[in-house]
Design a protein around this motif. Structure first.
Motif, short mmCIF file in Angstrom:
data_model
loop_
_atom_site.label_atom_id
_atom_site.label_comp_id
_atom_site.label_asym_id
_atom_site.label_seq_id
_atom_site.Cartn_x
_atom_site.Cartn_y
_atom_site.Cartn_z
N ALA A 1 -12.47 45.40 -18.24
CA ALA A 1 -12.65 46.70 -17.63
C ALA A 1 -13.24 46.53 -16.23
O ALA A 1 -12.94 47.29 -15.33
N SER A 2 -14.08 45.51 -16.08
CA SER A 2 -14.79 45.30 -14.82
C SER A 2 -15.53 46.56 -14.44
O SER A 2 -15.56 46.96 -13.28
N ASN A 3 -16.08 47.14 -15.45
CA ASN A 3 -16.74 48.42 -15.28
C ASN A 3 -17.84 48.48 -16.34
O ASN A 3 -17.84 49.35 -17.21
N PRO A 4 -18.77 47.53 -16.29
CA PRO A 4 -19.69 47.37 -17.41
C PRO A 4 -20.59 48.57 -17.67
O PRO A 4 -20.95 48.81 -18.83
N ALA B 1 -14.64 41.06 -13.02
CA ALA B 1 -13.42 40.37 -12.60
C ALA B 1 -12.99 40.79 -11.22
O ALA B 1 -13.74 41.39 -10.47
N HIS B 2 -11.74 40.50 -10.92
CA HIS B 2 -11.25 40.63 -9.57
C HIS B 2 -10.88 42.04 -9.17
O HIS B 2 -10.57 42.31 -8.05
N PHE B 3 -10.84 42.95 -10.12
CA PHE B 3 -10.57 44.33 -9.73
C PHE B 3 -11.66 45.22 -10.31
O PHE B 3 -12.42 44.78 -11.15
N GLY B 4 -11.73 46.41 -9.82
CA GLY B 4 -12.67 47.35 -10.41
C GLY B 4 -14.09 47.18 -9.95
O GLY B 4 -14.86 48.13 -9.88
N CYS B 5 -14.47 45.97 -9.63
CA CYS B 5 -15.87 45.72 -9.35
C CYS B 5 -15.95 44.66 -8.23
O CYS B 5 -15.25 43.65 -8.30
N PRO B 6 -16.74 44.90 -7.21
CA PRO B 6 -16.70 44.02 -6.04
C PRO B 6 -17.41 42.68 -6.22
O PRO B 6 -17.25 41.79 -5.38
N VAL B 7 -18.18 42.50 -7.30
CA VAL B 7 -19.06 41.33 -7.38
C VAL B 7 -18.26 40.03 -7.28
O VAL B 7 -18.55 39.16 -6.45
N ARG C 1 -10.80 39.66 -26.85
CA ARG C 1 -10.84 40.09 -25.45
C ARG C 1 -9.89 41.27 -25.43
O ARG C 1 -8.79 41.20 -25.97
N VAL C 2 -10.31 42.39 -24.87
CA VAL C 2 -9.48 43.58 -24.94
C VAL C 2 -8.85 43.87 -23.58
O VAL C 2 -9.54 44.12 -22.59
N ASP C 3 -7.53 43.84 -23.58
CA ASP C 3 -6.76 44.04 -22.36
C ASP C 3 -6.86 45.49 -21.88
O ASP C 3 -6.75 46.42 -22.67
N MET C 4 -7.04 45.66 -20.58
CA MET C 4 -7.08 47.00 -19.96
C MET C 4 -7.85 47.99 -20.84
O MET C 4 -7.36 49.08 -21.16
N ALA C 5 -9.05 47.56 -21.21
CA ALA C 5 -9.78 48.21 -22.31
C ALA C 5 -10.00 49.71 -22.11
O ALA C 5 -9.97 50.47 -23.07
N LEU C 6 -10.23 50.14 -20.89
CA LEU C 6 -10.53 51.56 -20.72
C LEU C 6 -9.30 52.40 -20.43
O LEU C 6 -9.40 53.60 -20.24
N SER C 7 -8.12 51.74 -20.43
CA SER C 7 -6.91 52.51 -20.15
C SER C 7 -6.62 53.49 -21.29
O SER C 7 -5.82 54.40 -21.13
N LEU C 8 -7.26 53.28 -22.44
CA LEU C 8 -7.06 54.23 -23.53
C LEU C 8 -8.25 55.14 -23.73
O LEU C 8 -8.44 55.72 -24.80
N GLY C 9 -9.09 55.26 -22.72
CA GLY C 9 -10.27 56.11 -22.85
C GLY C 9 -11.38 55.35 -23.55
O GLY C 9 -11.31 54.12 -23.71
N THR C 10 -12.41 56.07 -23.97
CA THR C 10 -13.57 55.38 -24.54
C THR C 10 -13.83 55.72 -26.00
O THR C 10 -14.54 55.00 -26.70
N ALA C 11 -13.25 56.84 -26.48
CA ALA C 11 -13.61 57.33 -27.82
C ALA C 11 -13.35 56.27 -28.90
O ALA C 11 -14.18 56.05 -29.79
N PHE C 12 -12.21 55.59 -28.79
CA PHE C 12 -11.83 54.62 -29.82
C PHE C 12 -12.86 53.50 -29.92
O PHE C 12 -13.16 53.02 -31.01
N TRP C 13 -13.42 53.09 -28.80
CA TRP C 13 -14.32 51.93 -28.82
C TRP C 13 -15.62 52.23 -29.53
O TRP C 13 -16.22 51.34 -30.13
N LYS C 14 -16.04 53.49 -29.47
CA LYS C 14 -17.25 53.86 -30.23
C LYS C 14 -16.98 53.70 -31.73
O LYS C 14 -17.80 53.17 -32.47
#
Ligand code: NOJ
Length: 523
Positions: A241-244, A258-264, A209-222
């Motif tokens: 990320a709550s930003n699928p 989750a509870h932030f980032g996304c209203p669902v 499970r990756v904490d605050m996954a997009l706080s480091l941008g996206t390049a690394f995840w690719k």
């Protein structure tokens, strides 16, 4: 990007364990890895096939371990690396995979990399964090005047969590000191985190499970996804990320709603928190008060589902270590209806330890380890009626957090022995999900009755020739729905649930549900 999806995710159900509070075997008042090993048979009985373990690494615990001081070593209070390795092996023998919590966005201020980075003399770690050029520069996101080095460090969360330098996509006009990905510091940081990922996967972990996954941008995840697909095709990543629609295309297998980032999640489950819901809310949909609106939340769900389903999975959760529990302002029956929904939706569901027995939030606790209002959902697991609810043999004042003082607090032992308990309902739901391809991760989803501020909610899950109709009525009143099926059908069987009536003629269906009830049919 052509990607590989591990086959086991199709039937995956995760159980989140906050290690501090699960099971203590050495009597120090804090849960440990041998404690989790002891409970593997119980975990298996829940019908889950994966565990997400919150951070269990060396840390000063100023944010419950989300402030790592050594990414390669288990915190002594939880045991040793060999204990963790044993957990990987024994869990796997029971068909359970273990996900660790990877915290790449920041370290703790006690991490040796950061301590080196704070030094005046330039060294290998000088650029591993984001420093302004002198103490008179840098804005609100920087801690001023901490180090010997003439500069301020950027934080990622609390003041004691300095942000690691993964490099930025483009130069910043306001902060010209920000470095690009190709700079030597970020390049070294990315290499180190790949090493960390390999280290634990080689030892037997199945993913992170990756904490605050997009706080480091996206390049690394690719880069990481390409590495996993090639070298560890059975491993997976779930992003916080709550930003699928952003996280899944860049490489994550799953993302939480989750509870932030996304209203669902908020609109469906949390009546008291309305942030990040861009419409006026009167209450959560999953509540007997029946003031919620599933339509706007699930329209947004559908948008995210459609854009991501060819690449990865959405993850609904019962709750987690950062938010009120499922049971908060809900009865056991209301929890059961919410779980019926979570366990019959597409993607990969997550169950937070204790939610399966309807543990309550313990309000008014003094904060510990940076918990603040999150303390309420982090109290010890309630196993039985023995001392400290069977969590620990320590003196009660030595426990990580106190046990729920309610004399009628739910326990595993009591619910195990009661056929209609929330625990046994949870087991029935996970068993049904596992036995039914239509209910698993990639079975298709279609809402059949979903109207603005209206109860019940009805949807169809299908795969091949199997079709499952799910109806939930979280409201405290009975509810009825007339709807049209995509094809002619007939009711074959009530699989789970009660107090419902479903009549089908051709493509026309008529359904009634009792207050706070759900029904799952094969049709
Ligand atoms: C999200 C984690 O879930 C939370 O517990 C933690 O405090 C922050 N990230 C910072 O790592």
């Amino acid at each position: 990007m052509k990607r590989h999806t591990p086959a086991w995710l199709e039937s995956a159900v995760f159980y989140e364990i906050y290690p501090q509070s699960f099971s203590d075997t050495n009597g120090d008042g804090i849960g440990d890895i041998p404690g989790i090993i002891d409970k593997l048979e119980y975990i298996k009985s829940l019908g889950v096939n994966a565990i997400w373990l919150n951070p269990c690494f060396v840390s000063p615990f100023m944010d419950a371990g989300y402030d790592v001081a050594d990414y390669y070593t288990v915190a002594p209070r939880y045991g040793t690396n060999s204990d963790l390795k044993r957990l990987f092996r024994l869990a796997r023998e029971k068909g359970i995979r273990i996900f660790l919590d990877l915290v790449p966005g920041h370290t703790s201020i006690e991490h040796p990399w950061f301590k080196e980075s704070c030094k005046h003399e330039r060294n290998r770690y000088s650029d591993w964090f984001i420093w302004s050029p002198n103490v008179w520069t840098g804005g609100k996101q920087y801690i001023h005047g901490y180090a010997e080095r003439d500069g301020n460090y950027m934080i990622n969360f609390f003041w004691c969590q300095p942000k690691l330098n993964f490099g930025f996509d483009k130069p910043s006009k306001d902060e010209p000191w920000r470095q690009l990905h190709s700079a030597p510091g970020p390049t070294a940081v990315r290499a180190e985190f790949k090493k960390i990922i390999r280290y634990w996967l080689d030892m037997g972990a199945s993913g992170f499970r990756v904490d605050m996954a997009l706080s480091l941008g996206t390049a690394f995840w690719k880069e990481v996804r390409a590495m996993l697909d090639k070298e560890y095709p059975d491993a997976a990543l779930v992003s916080e990320a709550s930003n699928p629609d952003r996280s899944i295309p860049v490489g994550f297998h799953m993302d939480f709603l989750a509870h932030f980032g996304c209203p669902v999640f908020n609109a469906l489950m949390r009546s008291n928190i309305t942030y990040n819901v861009p419409w006026k809310m009167n209450g959560a949909y999953f509540s007997r008060h029946a003031k919620g609106d599933a339509k706007r939340a699930l329209d947004e769900y559908m948008r995210l589902y459609r854009t991501t389903k060819s690449m990865g999975f959405l993850s609904l959760q019962s709750s987690n270590h950062d938010m009120p529990r499922l049971r908060d302002d809900r009865t056991f029956d209301e929890c059961a209806v919410a779980l019926a929904f979570i366990m019959t939706m597409p993607g990969v569901p997550f169950l937070y330890y204790g939610d399966e027995i309807g543990m309550k939030d313990v309000k008014g606790l003094v904060s510990k380890e940076g918990a603040y209002n999150r303390a309420s959902c982090r109290t010890p697991m309630q196993w039985d009626s023995s001392k400290n609810a069977g969590f620990s043999t320590a003196a009660p004042d030595k426990l990580y957090f106190p046990i729920d003082p309610d004399r009628n607090r739910p326990t595993v032992a009591a619910q195990d022995a009661t056929q209609r308990s929330l625990l046994n309902t949870t087991r029935a739901l996970t068993a049904l999900r596992k036995s039914s391809p239509a209910l698993c991760a990639s079975g298709s989803l279609e809402f059949l009755y979903l109207k603005r501020e209206t109860y019940p909610l009805v949807y169809l899950r299908s795969k091949g020739r199997e079709r499952i109709l799910v109806a939930v009525n979280p409201s405290g009143r009975s509810a009825a729905a007339a709807f049209t099926l995509p094809k002619t059908s007939r009711v074959q069987k009530l699989l789970l649930g009660k107090d419902a009536k479903l009549g089908i003629k051709g493509r026309k269906a008529m359904l009634t549900l009792a207050p706070t009830a759900y029904a799952i049919y094969a049709i």
